[in-house]
Each structure stands twice: as structure tokens, then as C-alpha cells.
Enzyme design. Sequence first.
Site, PDB file in Angstrom:
ATOM      1  N   MET A 170      12.316  31.012  37.358  1.00 12.09           N
ATOM      2  CA  MET A 170      12.145  32.271  36.637  1.00 12.09           C
ATOM      3  C   MET A 170      11.554  33.311  37.623  1.00 12.09           C
ATOM      4  O   MET A 170      12.053  33.439  38.723  1.00 12.09           O
ATOM      5  CB  MET A 170      11.262  32.054  35.399  1.00 12.09           C
ATOM      6  CG  MET A 170      11.745  30.920  34.489  1.00 12.09           C
ATOM      7  SD  MET A 170      13.159  31.395  33.442  1.00 12.09           S
ATOM      8  CE  MET A 170      13.434  29.869  32.518  1.00 12.09           C
ATOM      9  N   SER A 171      10.479  33.965  37.246  1.00 13.10           N
ATOM     10  CA  SER A 171      10.003  35.074  38.092  1.00 13.10           C
ATOM     11  C   SER A 171       9.168  34.651  39.284  1.00 13.10           C
ATOM     12  O   SER A 171       8.721  35.513  40.050  1.00 13.10           O
ATOM     13  CB  SER A 171       9.248  36.093  37.245  1.00 13.10           C
ATOM     14  OG  SER A 171      10.153  36.717  36.357  1.00 13.10           O
ATOM     15  N   LEU A 172       8.974  33.332  39.479  1.00  9.01           N
ATOM     16  CA  LEU A 172       8.416  32.924  40.774  1.00  9.01           C
ATOM     17  C   LEU A 172       9.364  33.402  41.875  1.00  9.01           C
ATOM     18  O   LEU A 172       8.953  33.628  43.020  1.00  9.01           O
ATOM     19  CB  LEU A 172       8.268  31.400  40.871  1.00  9.01           C
ATOM     20  CG  LEU A 172       7.449  30.668  39.804  1.00  9.01           C
ATOM     21  CD1 LEU A 172       7.198  29.223  40.229  1.00  9.01           C
ATOM     22  CD2 LEU A 172       6.115  31.370  39.554  1.00  9.01           C
TER      23      LEU A 172
END
Lengths: 453, 453
Positions: A170-172
Amino acid sequence: MPGANGLAALWKQPRDPSVSTPSPVAALLAAAALVQPGAADGRPWTAASSDPRTLGWMQGAPPPAERVIVFGDPQAFTFPRLRWSVCHTDQLMPTRAVSRGLTPVRPLPRRERTDLDAVRFQPWGASQPMTWGQAFDANFTDGVVVLHGGAVVYERYAGCLGPTGRHAAMSLTKSLVGLLGEMLVAEGVLQADAPVRATIPELAGSAFGDATVRQVLDMTTALDYSEDYADPEAGVWQHAAAGNALPKPSDYSGPRTYFEFLQTVQRKGEQGRAFGYRTVNTDVLGWLISRATGQSLTEVMAERLWSRLGADAGAFFSVDSIGTPFAGGGFNASLRDMARVGQLMLDEGRIGDEQVIPAAVIRGIRAGGERAAFARAGYRQLQGWSYRGMWWVSHDANGTYMARGVHGQSLWIDPAAGVVIARFASHPVAGNADNDATTLPAYQAISRHLQGR
Amino acid sequence: MPGANGLAALWKQPRDPSVSTPSPVAALLAAAALVQPGAADGRPWTAASSDPRTLGWMQGAPPPAERVIVFGDPQAFTFPRLRWSVCHTDQLMPTRAVSRGLTPVRPLPRRERTDLDAVRFQPWGASQPMTWGQAFDANFTDGVVVLHGGAVVYERYAGCLGPTGRHAAMSLTKSLVGLLGEMLVAEGVLQADAPVRATIPELAGSAFGDATVRQVLDMTTALDYSEDYADPEAGVWQHAAAGNALPKPSDYSGPRTYFEFLQTVQRKGEQGRAFGYRTVNTDVLGWLISRATGQSLTEVMAERLWSRLGADAGAFFSVDSIGTPFAGGGFNASLRDMARVGQLMLDEGRIGDEQVIPAAVIRGIRAGGERAAFARAGYRQLQGWSYRGMWWVSHDANGTYMARGVHGQSLWIDPAAGVVIARFASHPVAGNADNDATTLPAYQAISRHLQGR
């Protein structure tokens, strides 16, 4: 898809604005995942009742019809299917590999400890303490690795994940792309103070045209763009539709790729004044990286980072129909390899004798961004934090900073304690406001415990 | 797509029946690839004029519109796009990973030699000899690795491939799946003499119902099924349509998955009498493996083979809409890792001190299948060969055997010479009859040269 009532109920709750976009399909359906649905028996889902192995998603040859998660299925990233899908992005959309290179695997030393599960912490807003072991299920954790002094002290998996699996970051993703961006700035390949249009003339007419590379890196661009999933007119839906690789409906007239979409984003407000967490900034950064290097983002990631980690596994990005990696949220990797990235950050860019990332780049991230700009974004739960190079910086006494992604993805780096915590999860609620209360104090307690405080 | 004239012209030529199915999209379009098209200037394509880097497919951010190979594009596997697409299956269809495990990379020793390029051989039917170096381009080779005594003596890449890339193995896939099948027979998990319906009741009404596992493994099933791409009614088209993961057209009423398609194949003739090279046999074998083990084919492949090789990279299968790996042709891997498989075969299943595959399994494959059954298939160029466990066995003096895939994929194992040759290619013509003339005598010449004969 949840009805309007479900969404309305959700959005009446006070919330943290830290909602980000996971992947093209996920973004399309994040609205559904934002709603905490009930299990079949009407009780709220638990980690156990939503376990994808228990529910039997995609088990058998063929799986039972009611347990198939089919390619292109708009339900794939709704809960509880989400708990299977986060480990199988490559079955659900086209992808592009990030090679682990031809280097030897760099073993992670192991000094496993049995005392961590009993470490207690106080969840925010709760009357009772919770243990680290209890938080694992409370956060719908798919896997967590804790490193201390470079060695694995704790490693545990559940749901769809094991040590060889790969999970949606995801937004990692944003923090990894931000790291590459900061490296290219340090090398002079990108100029922090130059406007984006200098590198990407196609963006001259968009909000990004006169934004600087630094403003993109720190997400202080001024965008007329909403990631409010409850608003059907929100830009995030057009972004997701543009990035969806499936053939477009015949009556579709919108932008057909990430690059086309980014050109439509208009300016609102003053560049550089306030932090605004918008996935499209990272997509612009991905474009900047590709244009400036002449390489795909996947190649830059492989050459500069993934092939130098001694990774167990290659990684991959989901891509749009023309193969553009989803820089804002499309990365997938093994958990141990994510922990390796955390350790590399902790070690100021060194792996053995090799300086993989300039130490100054990591120090710059760790020092954080403008706290006043961050404060203007109004994160109740992250007061005093800042955002730099697409990393979240706590400015606590230990100098802790993080990568954060929806549904509970996190990479926690505590320099003073020498601790890295990498976690993949599939929490029913996308926004981390919902799990931060049992996540951030837990990470802090583990760090302090290992630090001997 | 070529016009009917182009196809007619092709099929008037005498041809070898060794045409196999590469992948769902590729199968749909193999008809196009079977036709040797001309380059833009009207001259026949060469390796140089069709080089995907020269043509610029998918280069730039974004690539120029006329150089985009878009997801779902029915032209993706036509020549010369094929030369890019074979390295980017994951961008063109959904896939499923085969993990390399957590094991150390097992280095391939290197004793590179410069004398191989000059080795001469006589192409079949040609008046002039050719060198190994010339054959590289003549066969539109994307990469070739030659091992002798377990060490790399020659390694060369072109087109879309490098040592870290992964390439469509096309029907080399069959031999890997066949190897797993033979291992499971040796363990008693599958019974060679049992009818397929005993394991897969759903196939009782199909041609496979009363075929034995051995007949499937050796492709001596009696099928009313054609892989003649020139016939629009041929079963291969329905197979491809069923396996295509893209959402089906609203008026589509045929089988929607590989498993559904296999149940429609009817019997024609006598089981066990004649070899008939039909991709669907391997898809049945994949189903047998999954049903008997309770695991996905990708998991079986990872556990029993790929995680034990010391591979550089994970591999992957293309999958249908419900995630079924395309056992008949959907495997993708790095070339060095394919060479590692060949060396494992040469070493009778041992890697170091570990017996990864029972030696008897490999000896059984090497000994070959029924030569009389093979002869009935009428391969003019492979007279005296046989087929066993989905490997092609030459019965030459050196005991050479092969895995073979369309467009020039091959894995050549010469036990007497101690030679393995792994090659990925993107020859404009799918059927290997077209490149065997500059392939098989070249491999033989290299093997004999290295053997010192």
C-alpha cells in the site's frame, strides 16, 4: 459495495485524514473496505473469523464458486476478501517486476525472544492495557518482523502471509519512491528547487507545473484534488479509473493512464504552505524519476535499492494499462525484505562495506519536514509530526520515523533504540486512524522494552 | 492479425506438427506469429531489425503511442511485438508466483570459453555451414546459457532479456510440470495406471476420464482436439478463450476456465496408441497434481523444485481468471535458473548432498517413452525420438533429451557430454519445425565440441 448509508455512517465519525490510496482496484473499492462490515453471523469480524484460510478463498482446484476471487472482480479488495487479496496482487492485476538482482541473499541474524508477546501498552482512548501479542490479532496483522541491533527478535505470520509470500505494501510504496527521489536529488539528477514542469513539460498546465520537486517530495503541493472516497466526484475515483488496467468501458471518456490523469489535476491554494497527503504527488515523483533517469521506476528501484539489499525475493509493482508502475501505492514485497529496508535506513544507508544510500539522504529524511506545514493538515493523532521525502517523522525523543500505508501497513524505525518493526496487515478499515490507537503505542512500547527503558 | 491468405500460404507448406500453445493470449494469436511477416521496409525481419530496443517498444514515460503494448492488447504476442512481450508476461496478464524460497543463491561456477562462437555445424537442408555465433541471431535468440561440467562456459543475451530478466518458457513449462508429475508417481501420490477420473471425477465424461495418468504424462491420450491454429473451429481457440483472464464478452457462452474447458474435450481413437502433442494433456496433469496434493501447482513447483535450486529469481505462471496456473505453457523464469534445472536433471536429481528428485525419476524420463507410439505422430525431423513425462527424448548415442517450446525455447541435456543448453528466443514462427534446422544440429555440434569429439 456498501450502500450510501454505510458510507455516511462512517464519514460522520471524527476521522484522521491519513487515508491513502492502495492500488488501482483497491482505490476503486476502498470505500467498501472503509466500512467495518459484520461477519456472516452479524458479529464484527475478528482476525480469526476473517482468516482467509478459514474462509477458504481460492482453495481447491477449482475453488468452490462462492470462494473464488476472480480476476477483475470489483469485490476483490473488499473485506473480508481483502485478507486474501493483499497477498495475491499479481493474480488480480498486471504487474511489473523489481528484480532482486544476482546477489547472494544476505541472511538476517536471528536472536529470537519470547518476552515480547507479554509487553503491555496502553491503547489510545482505551481503559484497559493490551499486550503486544493481543495487538497482533486486534490489528488484523498478516505478518510482523521486529529487528533489534540488526537481528530478528520477533517474527510471526497469519492469514495469507508467510515468510516467502509477498504482500501489498500500500502506501509504504510512497516512502520507497520518496527515498529514490531523495537519492536522485542528492545526486543532482533531480533539482529540489526546480519546478516540475522543467522536467515534465506535459505537467505545465496542471497544479504540479509550478510546484517544486521538494514540494512534491514533501507533499506540500496545492491541489484541487480530493481523496475523500465518500464523494463520487472526488479526484481519487478518476485517478483509480485512469489507472485501472482493464479495458475501459466503451463510453469512457476520461484519462486512460496515470500520466494522463496527473495532467488534469488543478491547483488550489498556495504551493508549499500546508502538508496535504495526496497519492498523486508520489505518482508525479515516479514520473519525475522515470523521465530524469530514462528508466522505468521498477528499474530504478531494482538498480538502486532492491538488488543491493541481499533480498530474499524480487518485488513488484502493479501497473496501469501501459505498464506505468503505480508509484503511489502499487509495491508488493516480502516482509523480511521490507525489514531489510528498515535496517538499511537505521544503518544510514550502509550494508556491510557498501554505502547503498548516501548517509546525508537518510539524515535529511530523519530530520523531518516543516512541522508548521504538517500542523496545518490537522492530524489529531499525529501532533508534532512532519513529513519529509514521503516519510512520516515523529520528532519524538528517539527520532522515530515511519512509512505508513492503509489497512495497517507500517515500517517503524527507531534510531535510538536500534529497532525496526515491519508489519503487513489487512485491517477492515483502510484509514490508519482506526488502528493507530493499537499500533503506535505498541511499537513505542516494544522499542522502549528492547532499549531497556 | 494476418489475413486468411497469409494463413493459407503458411499451411500449404509442409510442416512439422510440433506446434504447441504458449499462453492464453499467445495461443489466441499464435496464428499471427506463425506467419513470417515482413519488416516495415518489406524485407524479412532479422534479429537486428526486430530488436525490441531498436523498435522502442514501451520505452519512455510514457512510451510514444505507436510503441505502447497495452494490457489486453490482442496484438501483444504478434511479431515483432512478441520480441518485447516474451519478457513481460506479468504486464500482459495476471500471474501467480513460484517462490525461490529463502535458500541461499547457489552460484553457477564460470569457466567461460571464447571458442564456441566459431563452432560450425551444418543446418538441415542448407548448402552452407553456419557457426554457433551466427545461429544466435538466425534463431532470434533472446538468451543462451551453456553449461559444461556444471560450469557456465557460454552466456549471451539480446533483445528484451538479460540475466535478471524472466522470459516466457512457453512449452518448456510442460517438461517442468511433467517432472513434478513423475515425482508424484514415484511417491505414489499419483498412480500411473489409474484412470484420470479416479482423481478428477469431473473429467469422467471427457476423453481424459478413462485415460491413465501415464497416458497423460506421455501424451498418448486419444483426443478429438485440434491445435491447428488455421482452423477457427479448432479446440485450441476454445481453450485459449476459456483461459483468457480478461472479462468475457457478454455474449460468451463457452467454458470460462481451463478446468471447464478440459471437461469438454471428447475422445477420438484408442487411448495409448499414438503420441499426440496436445497442450491440454499438461493442463490435465496440472489439475491432477493440484487435486492429489491439495496445493496449487505453483506451490508444488515452489516446494519441490524452485525453492531447492538456489535460484537467482522467483518464477511465475500466467493464470486464468480464477487463478489456475497455465500448466501447458504459462511458466516464466530467468535463463540461468532454467539452466540450473537442466543441471539438476544432468546430475540425476542431486544438488550438493541433497537428492531433490529421485534419480529413478530422471532415469525414467531419460529412458524415453514408446518409440512406436511417437512414430505414429509423423514428425519428419524427429525420427527415432520418443516422449516421456513431457520431455522429448532423442535416443541418440549420448542419451540427449530436451524440453521444447514454441518460438525457439529449449532446454537441451546431453548426459554423455555433460552439457546443458538453455535458450530463450522469440523466433517469428511459433512451430519449432522452422528453427530446428538451425537449432538441433547446433546444439549437437556444441555438445560434441565440448565433449572433445
